[in-house]
Design a protein around this motif. Sequence first.
Motif, short mmCIF file in Angstrom:
data_model
loop_
_atom_site.label_atom_id
_atom_site.label_comp_id
_atom_site.label_asym_id
_atom_site.label_seq_id
_atom_site.Cartn_x
_atom_site.Cartn_y
_atom_site.Cartn_z
N ILE A 158 0.84 -1.20 0.00
CA ILE A 158 0.00 0.00 0.00
C ILE A 158 0.88 1.25 0.00
CG2 ILE A 158 -1.79 1.31 1.20
CD1 ILE A 158 -2.69 -1.24 2.53
N PRO A 159 0.86 2.04 -1.06
CA PRO A 159 1.58 3.32 -1.01
C PRO A 159 0.74 4.38 -0.31
CG PRO A 159 0.63 3.01 -3.18
CD PRO A 159 0.29 1.78 -2.38
N PHE A 160 1.39 5.21 0.45
CA PHE A 160 0.74 6.36 1.09
C PHE A 160 1.37 7.60 0.44
CE2 PHE A 160 -0.46 8.40 5.46
CZ PHE A 160 -1.36 9.23 4.80
N ASP A 161 0.67 8.17 -0.52
CA ASP A 161 1.22 9.28 -1.29
C ASP A 161 0.99 10.60 -0.55
OD1 ASP A 161 2.10 11.11 -3.12
OD2 ASP A 161 0.53 10.73 -4.61
N THR A 162 2.06 11.12 0.04
CA THR A 162 2.00 12.41 0.74
C THR A 162 2.84 13.46 0.01
OG1 THR A 162 3.88 11.77 2.14
CG2 THR A 162 1.68 11.28 2.98
N THR A 163 3.23 13.17 -1.21
CA THR A 163 4.15 14.06 -1.92
C THR A 163 3.53 15.43 -2.17
OG1 THR A 163 3.44 13.10 -4.04
CG2 THR A 163 5.40 12.16 -3.00
N VAL A 164 2.25 15.47 -2.51
CA VAL A 164 1.59 16.75 -2.75
C VAL A 164 1.47 17.53 -1.45
CG1 VAL A 164 -0.62 17.82 -3.39
CG2 VAL A 164 0.34 15.98 -4.79
N PHE A 165 1.14 16.84 -0.39
CA PHE A 165 0.97 17.51 0.90
C PHE A 165 2.24 18.21 1.34
CE2 PHE A 165 1.33 17.35 5.57
CZ PHE A 165 0.32 18.24 5.88
N PHE A 166 3.39 17.56 1.15
CA PHE A 166 4.65 18.12 1.65
C PHE A 166 5.35 19.06 0.66
CE2 PHE A 166 4.45 14.43 4.62
CZ PHE A 166 4.55 15.15 5.80
N GLN A 167 4.67 19.42 -0.42
CA GLN A 167 5.30 20.32 -1.39
C GLN A 167 5.51 21.72 -0.84
OE1 GLN A 167 2.89 20.17 -4.92
NE2 GLN A 167 3.98 18.41 -5.78
N THR A 168 4.58 22.20 -0.03
CA THR A 168 4.67 23.56 0.52
C THR A 168 4.28 23.53 1.99
OG1 THR A 168 2.39 24.02 -0.21
CG2 THR A 168 4.18 24.68 -1.69
N PRO A 169 4.75 24.50 2.78
CA PRO A 169 4.47 24.50 4.22
C PRO A 169 2.97 24.53 4.52
CG PRO A 169 6.24 26.02 3.70
CD PRO A 169 5.66 25.59 2.38
N PRO A 170 2.59 24.07 5.70
CA PRO A 170 1.17 24.03 6.08
C PRO A 170 0.61 25.43 6.27
CG PRO A 170 2.56 23.45 7.95
CD PRO A 170 3.47 23.52 6.75
N TRP A 179 1.44 17.71 9.31
CA TRP A 179 2.85 17.92 8.94
C TRP A 179 3.78 17.18 9.90
CZ3 TRP A 179 4.21 20.58 4.59
CH2 TRP A 179 5.56 20.93 4.43
N THR A 180 3.40 17.08 11.15
CA THR A 180 4.26 16.44 12.16
C THR A 180 3.99 14.95 12.28
OG1 THR A 180 2.68 16.85 13.98
CG2 THR A 180 4.30 18.58 13.49
N LYS A 181 2.90 14.45 11.70
CA LYS A 181 2.51 13.06 11.92
C LYS A 181 2.58 12.17 10.69
CE LYS A 181 -0.67 14.24 15.70
NZ LYS A 181 -2.08 14.28 16.15
N LYS A 182 2.38 12.72 9.52
CA LYS A 182 2.29 11.88 8.32
C LYS A 182 3.69 11.53 7.80
CE LYS A 182 -2.16 12.11 8.44
NZ LYS A 182 -2.93 10.96 8.96
N PRO A 183 3.83 10.36 7.20
CA PRO A 183 5.14 9.93 6.70
C PRO A 183 5.51 10.65 5.40
CG PRO A 183 3.49 8.31 6.13
CD PRO A 183 2.80 9.33 7.00
N ARG A 184 6.79 10.92 5.25
CA ARG A 184 7.28 11.55 4.01
C ARG A 184 7.91 10.46 3.15
NH1 ARG A 184 9.17 17.69 5.00
NH2 ARG A 184 7.94 18.15 6.88
N THR A 185 7.07 9.67 2.53
CA THR A 185 7.56 8.57 1.71
C THR A 185 7.55 8.95 0.23
OG1 THR A 185 5.31 7.67 1.74
CG2 THR A 185 6.88 6.76 3.32
N PRO A 186 8.53 8.49 -0.53
CA PRO A 186 8.55 8.78 -1.97
C PRO A 186 7.34 8.15 -2.68
CG PRO A 186 10.70 8.04 -1.21
CD PRO A 186 9.74 7.78 -0.09
#
Length: 275
Positions: A158-170, A179-186
């Motif tokens: 299961i991929p968890f795509d957070t790439t869009v979320f981490f593109q710019t600050p909250p 921002w402090t809880k979600k994984p920053r996975t490729p």
Amino acid sequence: MWTLKAWQGRFVAHPLPAGERLRAYAGWCNAVEGNTTFYATPSRETAASWAQQTDPAFRLLPKLPRAVTHEHRLAGAEEELRAFLHAIEPLGPRAHALWIQLPGSFAPADVPALAAFLRRLPASYRYAVEVRHPAFFADPRATRELETVLTAAAAEWIPFDTTVFFQTPPTSDAERDAWTKKPRTPLREEALTGHPIVRYLGRDDPARTVEGWRRWVAVTAAWLLEGRSPTVFIHTPDNADAPELARRFHDEVRARVPDLPPLPTPEPIEPLTLF
């Protein structure tokens, strides 16, 4: 997750008895993450209630309890696992896959433990694994080893795509919390089985969320045309618009794959009255 306060009176009726909340959610979407089972194993009666509220084709993906995945790290948790499997049995075909969400500290060196755990699981369920350690995405050898173990067990990654979320600050409290809880996975777009599962996290701004999922519309449509049966979960940090966004995502995929059945028609929400 089907009882968010922000949905009450907007997507589902309010007030609504606990035994009707999943039924109301199932009028919007035909799949749900079983987040509650991660924190505590439900009673059989609770699982039976979930089954009574949904069609047999509804997809509920219960997460294994964290006692199994995080505290015992898949080893020596036979009692907790047996209790969980006994509790969810009433779900029947609605248990689309059992979700094995592993902690970020679960590293490539732990893959043999995962392999042994998967071999012990009953063959009556599908399984899907979510890993968060960055080495699984950055180290080709670690990627291959995990894929080999999962393929041998007919389990999905299961991929968890957070790439869009981490593109710019909250820009909101919900985004700052995520921002402090979600994984920053490729980003990972590969499927290992006929039933791929995706988690996508956008932003609280619906326009940015929609723009960021374009790749997943194309990937999901391609999977369907290959004969696969994907499940996609659409999240935002506050999840306030999640049911509506999920249906929009489904519509965009269906525009490319017209044979995809439509989602159910939600029941109308009656306006609140004083009398």
